[in-house]
Write an enzyme that holds these catalytic residues in place. Structure first.
Site, short mmCIF file in Angstrom:
data_model
loop_
_atom_site.label_atom_id
_atom_site.label_comp_id
_atom_site.label_asym_id
_atom_site.label_seq_id
_atom_site.Cartn_x
_atom_site.Cartn_y
_atom_site.Cartn_z
CB THR A 56 -71.35 14.63 -99.45
OG1 THR A 56 -70.67 14.37 -98.23
CG2 THR A 56 -71.40 13.36 -100.28
CE LYS A 85 -96.21 15.73 -105.68
NZ LYS A 85 -96.24 15.83 -107.16
NE ARG A 106 -75.26 12.55 -97.26
CZ ARG A 106 -74.31 13.29 -96.67
NH1 ARG A 106 -74.65 14.39 -96.01
NH2 ARG A 106 -73.04 12.93 -96.72
CG HIS A 134 -70.26 9.16 -96.09
ND1 HIS A 134 -70.12 9.33 -97.46
CD2 HIS A 134 -70.44 10.40 -95.57
CE1 HIS A 134 -70.21 10.63 -97.73
NE2 HIS A 134 -70.40 11.30 -96.61
C1 NCD Z 1 -70.69 13.24 -92.56
C2 NCD Z 1 -72.00 12.55 -92.88
O1 NCD Z 1 -72.92 13.14 -93.45
O2 NCD Z 1 -72.06 11.37 -92.58
N1 NCD Z 1 -70.45 14.40 -93.27
C3 NCD Z 1 -69.97 14.31 -94.56
O3 NCD Z 1 -70.57 13.77 -95.44
N2 NCD Z 1 -68.76 14.84 -94.80
C4 NCD Z 1 -70.42 13.37 -91.12
C5 NCD Z 1 -71.45 14.00 -90.21
O4 NCD Z 1 -72.53 14.41 -90.62
O5 NCD Z 1 -71.15 14.09 -89.02
#
Ligand code: NCD
Length: 320
Positions: A56, A85, A106, A134
């Site tokens: 990602t 911190k 994220r 996501h």
């Molecule tokens: C996924 C996530 O981080 O949610 N991966 C991703 O971004 N392609 C799936 C996972 O971690 O299993």
């Protein structure tokens, strides 16, 4: 013309927007291939990642560079940013937006992207908020389905594995409600079934769905298998599924039951839920799904600032 502000969840995408976005992504792929894609020149994307990521973050960043833009990156934010911190996510966003034109975030907490949006004056792209959503992965997944099968309507899609904590499958299930004549078959180990809000969303939109336990029995009747990893980091101790996860793995025997036209997708990373022996099967589409060419689709979210006239594209002709 497409104009997006924040991308927090897939519920904000209706079908006309999806069609326009996919057409633009397709056009961008052509421009990138021709080395003629500089429409993000002078733009900066900040990638703020507080959870592990390979695809990602790097695909957001690669897409930005390929489109002429630049990137500021926080890679292991829990250890290396001021969050360590005690800074709140809101304060971090207030600061970072001074340095960038958009922020891909994220974070381990569900709802983190919405919290960021509440204080942001640059577009926020949710790159995963805990077990929440996501959305950019789901957009890529649906785009891949269209690319591989030539359509996104009239398909039977099996969502397999951790449908409770897996945010990618959760977003895809919600997004599939914008497709027509779709049937979703959920095949999850006990304890990892989809959350009621997803099923309620599908019910409200008249999307056919059912839950099954026997993956082998489901496989012969599906067009798409969307396999997922058990999200062990989201619960303490034993998996709610116990040791039963192996029954949900895709191996050569499972592939023998799958129709010849069908595809297997996985958001990756894969652990043991798809046997490596399956990788060479032409129906194994999970590495094509992560292909850098598709990252331009992600760049579009970074390109909330960008509008474009749409042009036709080979695989979008016909049923699209
Ligand atoms: C996924 C996530 O981080 O949610 N991966 C991703 O971004 N392609 C799936 C996972 O971690 O299993």
């Amino acid at each position: 013309m497409i104009r997006l502000d924040h991308v927090v969840g897939v519920r904000q995408f209706d079908r006309p927007l999806l069609d326009a976005l996919f057409a633009l992504a397709c056009e961008m792929e052509g421009l990138v291939a021709a080395g003629d894609a500089k429409r993000l020149r002078g733009r900066i994307l900040a990638t703020l990642f507080f959870e592990p990521s390979t695809r990602t973050r790097l695909s957001f960043e690669a897409a930005m560079y390929r489109l002429g833009g630049e990137v500021l990156s926080v890679e292991s934010g829990r250890e290396t940013s001021s969050i360590a911190k005690g800074e709140t996510i809101e304060d971090t966003i207030r600061i970072v937006q001074g340095y960038a034109d958009a922020i891909a975030l994220r974070h381990p907490e569900e709802g983190a992207a919405a919290r960021a949006v509440a204080v942001a004056r640059v577009p926020i792209l949710n790159a995963g908020d805990g077990a929440g959503e996501h959305p950019t992965q789901a957009l890529i997944d649906l785009y891949t389905i269209g690319r591989e099968l030539g359509r996104i309507d009239g398909l039977r899609v099996a969502l397999v594995g951790d449908l409770r904590y897996g945010r990618a499958a959760r977003s895809l299930a919600l997004l599939l409600s914008e497709t027509r004549d779709t049937e979703i078959v959920c095949v999850a180990p006990p304890g990892l079934e989809p959350r009621p809000d997803v099923l309620g969303w599908l019910d409200d939109r008249g999307v056919r769905h059912r839950e099954e336990r026997d993956l082998a029995a489901v496989l012969p009747g599906v067009d798409v298998v969307y396999q997922t990893r058990v999200q062990r980091e989201r619960f303490s101790g034993e998996s709610p599924a116990g040791g039963g996860g192996a029954a949900y793995a895709i191996d050569e025997a499972a592939m023998a039951r799958l129709p010849s036209h069908a595809i297997v997708l996985h958001p990756l990373p894969r652990v043991d839920e798809i046997a490596p022996a399956v990788d060479t099967d032409p129906r194994a589409a999970y590495f094509r799904q992560a292909n850098p060419g598709l990252s331009v689709g992600r760049a579009l979210r970074g390109a909330c600032v960008v509008s474009s006239p749409l042009t036709g594209c080979g695989w979008l002709a016909g049923s699209w």
